[in-house]
Design a protein around this motif. Structure first.
Motif, PDB file in Angstrom:
ATOM      1  N   TRP A   1       0.807  -1.227   0.000  1.00 47.29           N
ATOM      2  CA  TRP A   1       0.000   0.000   0.000  1.00 47.29           C
ATOM      3  C   TRP A   1       0.838   1.273   0.000  1.00 47.29           C
ATOM      4  N   ASN A   2       2.150   1.170   0.173  1.00 50.48           N
ATOM      5  CA  ASN A   2       2.895   2.430   0.376  1.00 50.48           C
ATOM      6  C   ASN A   2       3.067   3.239  -0.911  1.00 50.48           C
ATOM      7  N   TYR A   3       3.390   2.553  -2.018  1.00 46.30           N
ATOM      8  CA  TYR A   3       3.431   3.213  -3.333  1.00 46.30           C
ATOM      9  C   TYR A   3       2.593   2.338  -4.263  1.00 46.30           C
TER      10      TYR A   3
ATOM     11  N   LEU B   1      -2.151  -9.851 -10.879  1.00 42.22           N
ATOM     12  CA  LEU B   1      -1.638  -8.971  -9.817  1.00 42.22           C
ATOM     13  C   LEU B   1      -2.722  -8.715  -8.779  1.00 42.22           C
ATOM     14  N   LYS B   2      -2.316  -8.802  -7.495  1.00 44.29           N
ATOM     15  CA  LYS B   2      -3.228  -8.448  -6.403  1.00 44.29           C
ATOM     16  C   LYS B   2      -2.704  -7.213  -5.682  1.00 44.29           C
ATOM     17  N   PRO B   3      -3.406  -6.086  -5.756  1.00 40.93           N
ATOM     18  CA  PRO B   3      -2.968  -4.899  -5.010  1.00 40.93           C
ATOM     19  C   PRO B   3      -3.364  -5.011  -3.533  1.00 40.93           C
TER      20      PRO B   3
ATOM     21  N   ARG C   1      -8.421  -9.593  -0.202  1.00 43.18           N
ATOM     22  CA  ARG C   1      -7.572  -9.633   0.996  1.00 43.18           C
ATOM     23  C   ARG C   1      -6.349 -10.520   0.776  1.00 43.18           C
ATOM     24  N   GLY C   2      -5.263 -10.117   1.451  1.00 40.54           N
ATOM     25  CA  GLY C   2      -4.007 -10.832   1.271  1.00 40.54           C
ATOM     26  C   GLY C   2      -4.104 -12.295   1.618  1.00 40.54           C
ATOM     27  N   GLU C   3      -4.724 -12.577   2.769  1.00 43.20           N
ATOM     28  CA  GLU C   3      -4.739 -13.963   3.232  1.00 43.20           C
ATOM     29  C   GLU C   3      -5.672 -14.835   2.391  1.00 43.20           C
ATOM     30  N   VAL C   4      -6.498 -14.202   1.526  1.00 43.22           N
ATOM     31  CA  VAL C   4      -7.375 -14.969   0.632  1.00 43.22           C
ATOM     32  C   VAL C   4      -6.792 -14.963  -0.785  1.00 43.22           C
ATOM     33  N   VAL C   5      -6.782 -13.792  -1.415  1.00 48.38           N
ATOM     34  CA  VAL C   5      -6.366 -13.704  -2.820  1.00 48.38           C
ATOM     35  C   VAL C   5      -4.850 -13.883  -2.960  1.00 48.38           C
ATOM     36  N   GLY C   6      -4.071 -13.190  -2.106  1.00 49.88           N
ATOM     37  CA  GLY C   6      -2.608 -13.306  -2.183  1.00 49.88           C
ATOM     38  C   GLY C   6      -2.168 -14.729  -1.898  1.00 49.88           C
ATOM     39  N   ALA C   7      -2.764 -15.324  -0.870  1.00 49.55           N
ATOM     40  CA  ALA C   7      -2.380 -16.691  -0.509  1.00 49.55           C
ATOM     41  C   ALA C   7      -2.770 -17.676  -1.607  1.00 49.55           C
TER      42      ALA C   7
ATOM     43  N   LEU D   1      11.084 -11.762  -3.735  1.00 47.91           N
ATOM     44  CA  LEU D   1      10.591 -11.078  -2.537  1.00 47.91           C
ATOM     45  C   LEU D   1      11.296  -9.744  -2.315  1.00 47.91           C
ATOM     46  N   GLU D   2      10.532  -8.669  -2.322  1.00 47.91           N
ATOM     47  CA  GLU D   2      11.041  -7.338  -1.964  1.00 47.91           C
ATOM     48  C   GLU D   2      10.384  -6.965  -0.647  1.00 47.91           C
ATOM     49  N   LEU D   3      11.150  -7.044   0.452  1.00 46.48           N
ATOM     50  CA  LEU D   3      10.526  -6.988   1.781  1.00 46.48           C
ATOM     51  C   LEU D   3      10.955  -5.760   2.577  1.00 46.48           C
ATOM     52  N   GLY D   4      10.864  -5.867   3.870  1.00 48.26           N
ATOM     53  CA  GLY D   4      11.061  -4.707   4.732  1.00 48.26           C
ATOM     54  C   GLY D   4      12.502  -4.213   4.777  1.00 48.26           C
ATOM     55  N   GLY D   5      12.684  -3.041   5.382  1.00 50.69           N
ATOM     56  CA  GLY D   5      14.020  -2.462   5.500  1.00 50.69           C
ATOM     57  C   GLY D   5      14.169  -1.704   6.809  1.00 50.69           C
ATOM     58  N   LYS D   6      15.401  -1.389   7.144  1.00 56.87           N
ATOM     59  CA  LYS D   6      15.686  -0.611   8.357  1.00 56.87           C
ATOM     60  C   LYS D   6      16.988   0.131   8.086  1.00 56.87           C
TER      61      LYS D   6
ATOM     62  N   ASP E   1       8.328   3.873   3.716  1.00 51.86           N
ATOM     63  CA  ASP E   1       9.182   3.580   2.559  1.00 51.86           C
ATOM     64  C   ASP E   1      10.226   2.575   3.045  1.00 51.86           C
ATOM     65  N   CYS E   2      10.361   1.494   2.281  1.00 49.96           N
ATOM     66  CA  CYS E   2      11.260   0.419   2.727  1.00 49.96           C
ATOM     67  C   CYS E   2      12.708   0.860   2.774  1.00 49.96           C
ATOM     68  N   THR E   3      13.075   1.928   2.041  1.00 46.71           N
ATOM     69  CA  THR E   3      14.463   2.400   2.053  1.00 46.71           C
ATOM     70  C   THR E   3      14.637   3.647   2.932  1.00 46.71           C
TER      71      THR E   3
ATOM     72  N   ASP F   1      13.400  -2.781  14.748  1.00 47.52           N
ATOM     73  CA  ASP F   1      12.191  -3.182  14.012  1.00 47.52           C
ATOM     74  C   ASP F   1      11.730  -2.085  13.050  1.00 47.52           C
ATOM     75  N   GLU F   2      10.963  -2.495  12.039  1.00 42.23           N
ATOM     76  CA  GLU F   2      10.465  -1.539  11.059  1.00 42.23           C
ATOM     77  C   GLU F   2       9.308  -0.751  11.675  1.00 42.23           C
ATOM     78  N   VAL F   3       9.481   0.581  11.824  1.00 40.14           N
ATOM     79  CA  VAL F   3       8.426   1.423  12.412  1.00 40.14           C
ATOM     80  C   VAL F   3       7.427   1.825  11.322  1.00 40.14           C
ATOM     81  N   PHE F   4       7.949   2.144  10.135  1.00 35.13           N
ATOM     82  CA  PHE F   4       7.133   2.558   8.992  1.00 35.13           C
ATOM     83  C   PHE F   4       6.288   3.794   9.307  1.00 35.13           C
ATOM     84  N   GLY F   5       6.970   4.820   9.791  1.00 32.70           N
ATOM     85  CA  GLY F   5       6.343   6.102  10.095  1.00 32.70           C
ATOM     86  C   GLY F   5       7.416   7.175  10.046  1.00 32.70           C
TER      87      GLY F   5
ATOM     88  N   LYS G   1      15.786  -8.871  -7.489  1.00 32.30           N
ATOM     89  CA  LYS G   1      15.939  -7.426  -7.709  1.00 32.30           C
ATOM     90  C   LYS G   1      14.736  -6.861  -8.445  1.00 32.30           C
ATOM     91  N   ASP G   2      14.412  -5.625  -8.121  1.00 36.29           N
ATOM     92  CA  ASP G   2      13.482  -4.839  -8.924  1.00 36.29           C
ATOM     93  C   ASP G   2      14.312  -3.903  -9.785  1.00 36.29           C
ATOM     94  N   MET G   3      13.721  -3.431 -10.863  1.00 37.29           N
ATOM     95  CA  MET G   3      14.370  -2.516 -11.818  1.00 37.29           C
ATOM     96  C   MET G   3      15.651  -3.137 -12.398  1.00 37.29           C
TER      97      MET G   3
HETATM   98  P1  NAD Z   1       2.018  -6.433   3.676  1.00 38.19           P
HETATM   99  O1  NAD Z   1       2.986  -7.560   3.688  1.00 38.19           O
HETATM  100  O2  NAD Z   1       1.088  -6.305   4.808  1.00 38.19           O
HETATM  101  O3  NAD Z   1       1.111  -6.500   2.365  1.00 38.19           O
HETATM  102  C1  NAD Z   1       1.701  -6.604   1.093  1.00 38.19           C
HETATM  103  C2  NAD Z   1       0.751  -7.354   0.202  1.00 38.19           C
HETATM  104  O4  NAD Z   1       0.692  -8.708   0.646  1.00 38.19           O
HETATM  105  C3  NAD Z   1      -0.685  -6.829   0.229  1.00 38.19           C
HETATM  106  O5  NAD Z   1      -1.224  -6.880  -1.064  1.00 38.19           O
HETATM  107  C4  NAD Z   1      -1.370  -7.809   1.166  1.00 38.19           C
HETATM  108  O6  NAD Z   1      -2.752  -7.887   0.921  1.00 38.19           O
HETATM  109  C5  NAD Z   1      -0.656  -9.095   0.823  1.00 38.19           C
HETATM  110  N1  NAD Z   1      -0.706 -10.126   1.867  1.00 38.19           N
HETATM  111  C6  NAD Z   1      -0.832  -9.944   3.201  1.00 38.19           C
HETATM  112  N2  NAD Z   1      -0.850 -11.138   3.830  1.00 38.19           N
HETATM  113  C7  NAD Z   1      -0.718 -12.088   2.872  1.00 38.19           C
HETATM  114  C8  NAD Z   1      -0.648 -13.519   2.895  1.00 38.19           C
HETATM  115  N3  NAD Z   1      -0.726 -14.219   4.024  1.00 38.19           N
HETATM  116  N4  NAD Z   1      -0.504 -14.162   1.726  1.00 38.19           N
HETATM  117  C9  NAD Z   1      -0.402 -13.474   0.574  1.00 38.19           C
HETATM  118  N5  NAD Z   1      -0.482 -12.130   0.484  1.00 38.19           N
HETATM  119  C10 NAD Z   1      -0.625 -11.434   1.630  1.00 38.19           C
HETATM  120  O7  NAD Z   1       2.897  -5.128   3.437  1.00 38.19           O
HETATM  121  P2  NAD Z   1       2.349  -3.640   3.390  1.00 38.19           P
HETATM  122  O8  NAD Z   1       2.075  -3.276   4.796  1.00 38.19           O
HETATM  123  O9  NAD Z   1       1.292  -3.490   2.361  1.00 38.19           O
HETATM  124  O10 NAD Z   1       3.615  -2.863   2.827  1.00 38.19           O
HETATM  125  C11 NAD Z   1       4.594  -2.393   3.636  1.00 38.19           C
HETATM  126  C12 NAD Z   1       5.763  -3.362   3.644  1.00 38.19           C
HETATM  127  O11 NAD Z   1       6.274  -3.481   2.316  1.00 38.19           O
HETATM  128  C13 NAD Z   1       6.905  -2.865   4.475  1.00 38.19           C
HETATM  129  O12 NAD Z   1       7.471  -3.933   5.198  1.00 38.19           O
HETATM  130  C14 NAD Z   1       7.883  -2.336   3.441  1.00 38.19           C
HETATM  131  O13 NAD Z   1       9.216  -2.272   3.900  1.00 38.19           O
HETATM  132  C15 NAD Z   1       7.680  -3.303   2.337  1.00 38.19           C
HETATM  133  N6  NAD Z   1       8.139  -2.746   1.050  1.00 38.19           N
HETATM  134  C16 NAD Z   1       9.272  -3.252   0.496  1.00 38.19           C
HETATM  135  C17 NAD Z   1       9.745  -2.731  -0.701  1.00 38.19           C
HETATM  136  C18 NAD Z   1      11.009  -3.260  -1.325  1.00 38.19           C
HETATM  137  O14 NAD Z   1      11.285  -2.904  -2.458  1.00 38.19           O
HETATM  138  N7  NAD Z   1      11.780  -4.090  -0.645  1.00 38.19           N
HETATM  139  C19 NAD Z   1       9.047  -1.696  -1.327  1.00 38.19           C
HETATM  140  C20 NAD Z   1       7.889  -1.210  -0.728  1.00 38.19           C
HETATM  141  C21 NAD Z   1       7.444  -1.759   0.460  1.00 38.19           C
END
Ligand code: NAD
Length: 513
Positions: free
Chosen positions: A158-160, A181-183, A214-220, A256-261, A290-292, A391-395, A468-470
């Motif tokens: 949801w951040n960008y 794609l699932k937003p 929802r993530g836990e439904v559509v994403g999963a 996987l593009e995940l959290g940052g600190k 923002d993860c960075t 930990d990631e505060v994200f604020g 990697k992205d980009m």
């Molecule tokens: P989130 O993990 O809560 O949600 C991301 C997506 O995953 C959403 O679409 C959500 O619906 C889905 N999701 C949630 N639970 C799921 C599950 N069990 N199975 C499948 N899909 C599921 O993350 P967020 O809060 O939306 O975004 C913030 C996080 O994203 C932060 O940790 C941030 O650092 C990270 N982020 C990383 C990058 C990067 O490039 N590394 C870029 C932007 C954001």
């Protein structure tokens, strides 16, 4: 200045058509600034995912996209970039409504960059890389084919919302794959519009599908789906772990593009004005969501007070308010829940002995409007093992710690489970080079923070993810390499066949062991 909108439905997009969910239910999307409903999307189900994956598979099977003439595929990608530019004002307005972040950030920063990202990936199709064709065995000509993988499942945060969707579909579509794609359910509106624009640009039906929910439904369901060949997530590290486990069923490729600190090291010889401005932009970008983002400043004792004073002034000068007001620097966070989470981190750090240098007050005390607002906050004298540092505060919060030696700063910077981005501020070239070698992060900057380039890779080490992205690296991850071998001699009986059947010919040398 508040923008009021009639509630519009944004159906999801499957096989080139806007459709509701099989559930018949809808999810309301609210502005975190006004708390008004600004749109509704279908509450997707596993059956919707099945439908979208089947459409994507059918499109891939008949090759309507990856066998399209290359020049035409490039033209479609470029046209989508043009349509994003054409509709940038409206899309930025929609993005601001659903995220609450400042319109100027959306319109002039990530949206401008998003269309450039797409055009960059269009160029990648024309520059496929691999080993040269050659007679590596002496008796065969070998060459590689770089091919699309098939059906790609993608899950965005949801951040960008729009920008991260572009980072996902850009390389995947350029490489010739089909995408589902699932937003994020808090911010799906611009991604639905993106699918409509892709159709307008000429992306064939079924090639780019969007399933909301929802993530836990559509994403999963996407992550576990046996007909999905690769799953790509941008999101939280814990979500990444769940997706990786779900993907194991058919051993699909996982990106996987995940959290940052991100650490932000300020040396004694740094330009303090540059570092203070860099820390303010780096920590407050997108409300710190923002993860960075710069989250932990390690500042040399000699310049600790000077850095805190100047950065505190800059944080205090940031204008928080209505995201649509051109004079606003910082809008809201994504939700009231996020505000409470961020406030909790600050309160617990202060209770443990840290000191608030800027911001940090509850919204009602800080004179902020009603909405998910939080003041830019600096918390000084934090300890390395505290949660606000680990930990990631994200604020919009910067934790600050003093250091004595470069080794100490580098060791503390690396003391995290994350490894996405980092920066060091110094005027000494030896210090800079030592830091870039030692810092265990996917992106290390010297005397700047946050900058990215379409041509260069973005991605994490450690628990910040894999892949990697980009850049061409991202493009390659959405392809697979096939080795093709053509036998050249036409001889039915090969010298090595005896190792499987028959006696060794007299003219065969005995292999050495
Ligand atoms: P989130 O993990 O809560 O949600 C991301 C997506 O995953 C959403 O679409 C959500 O619906 C889905 N999701 C949630 N639970 C799921 C599950 N069990 N199975 C499948 N899909 C599921 O993350 P967020 O809060 O939306 O975004 C913030 C996080 O994203 C932060 O940790 C941030 O650092 C990270 N982020 C990383 C990058 C990067 O490039 N590394 C870029 C932007 C954001």
């Amino acid at each position: 200045m508040a923008v009021h909108v009639p509630v519009t439905d944004y159906p999801m997009f499957i096989d080139g058509v806007s459709v509701p969910s099989s559930s018949g239910r809808w999810i309301e999307v609210r502005s975190p600034a006004t708390r008004e409903v600004v749109g509704r999307v279908p509450d997707g189900t596993g059956a919707d995912v099945d439908r979208a994956v089947a459409a994507a598979r059918a499109a891939f099977r008949d090759g309507r996209w990856h066998r399209m003439a290359l020049a035409d595929r490039v033209a479609v990608m470029n046209r989508l970039g043009d349509l994003l530019d054409r509709d940038a004002d409206d899309l930025a307005r929609l993005e601001t409504l659903q995220t609450g972040t400042a319109y100027k950030l959306r319109r002039d920063s990530d949206f401008a960059f998003a269309s450039d990202n797409l055009r960059f990936f269009a160029t990648q199709i024309r520059n496929l890389e691999g080993k040269a064709a050659y007679e590596y065995t002496g008796a065969h000509t070998s060459f590689v084919r770089r091919e699309p993988i098939g059906v790609i499942g993608q899950v965005s945060p949801w951040n960008y919302p729009l920008w991260m969707a572009i980072w996902k579909i850009g390389p995947a579509l350029a490489a010739g794959n089909s995408v589902v794609l699932k937003p994020a359910s808090a911010t799906p509106l611009t991604t639905v519009r993106l699918a409509e624009l892709a159709k307008e640009a000429g992306v064939p039906d079924g090639v780019f599908n969007v399933v909301t929910g929802r993530g836990e439904v559509v994403g999963a369901a996407l992550a576990a789906h046996m007909e999905v060949d690769m799953i790509s997530l941008t999101g939280d590290t814990e979500t990444g772990k769940q997706i990786q486990a779900l993907a194991a069923g058919n051993l699909k490729r996982v990106h996987l593009e995940l959290g940052g600190k991100a650490p932000f090291i300020v040396c004694a010889d740094a330009d303090i004005e540059a570092a203070a401005r860099g820390a303010t932009a780096g920590a407050l970008i997108n409300g710190g969501q923002d993860c960075t983002a710069a989250t932990r400043a390690y500042v040399h004792h000699d310049v600790y007070d000077a850095f805190l004073t100047r950065t505190g002034e800059l944080f205090d000068a940031v204008r928080v308010g209505d995201p649509f007001d051109p004079a606003t620097d910082l809008g809201t966070l994504i939700s009231d829940t996020q505000v409470a989470r961020v406030a909790g981190f600050v309160e617990r750090a202060v209770a443990a002995g840290a000191r608030v240098v800027a911001g940090g007050f509850a919204p009602e005390v800080a004179g902020l409007p009603d909405g998910a607002f939080y003041r830019p906050t600096i918390v000084a004298d934090c300890t390395q093992d505290s949660e606000i540092v680990q930990d990631e505060v994200f604020g919009p919060v910067l934790a600050v710690l003093p250091f004595d030696t470069l080794d100490e700063a580098l060791e503390k910077a690396n003391d995290t489970r994350y490894g996405l981005a980092a920066s060091i501020w110094t005027t000494n070239v030896f210090t800079a080079l030592e830091a870039t070698r030692t810092m265990n992060f996917g992106h290390v900057q010297v005397n700047d923070h946050l900058m990215v380039a379409s041509e260069m890779p973005h991605g994490g080490f450690k628990q910040s993810g894999s892949g990697k992205d980009m850049s061409s690296y991202s493009f390659e991850e959405y392809t697979q390499v096939k080795h093709v071998m053509l036998e050249l001699t036409g001889t039915p009986e090969k010298g090595w066949h005896y190792t499987i059947f028959g006696d060794k010919p007299a003219d065969q040398p005995t292999p050495e062991h």
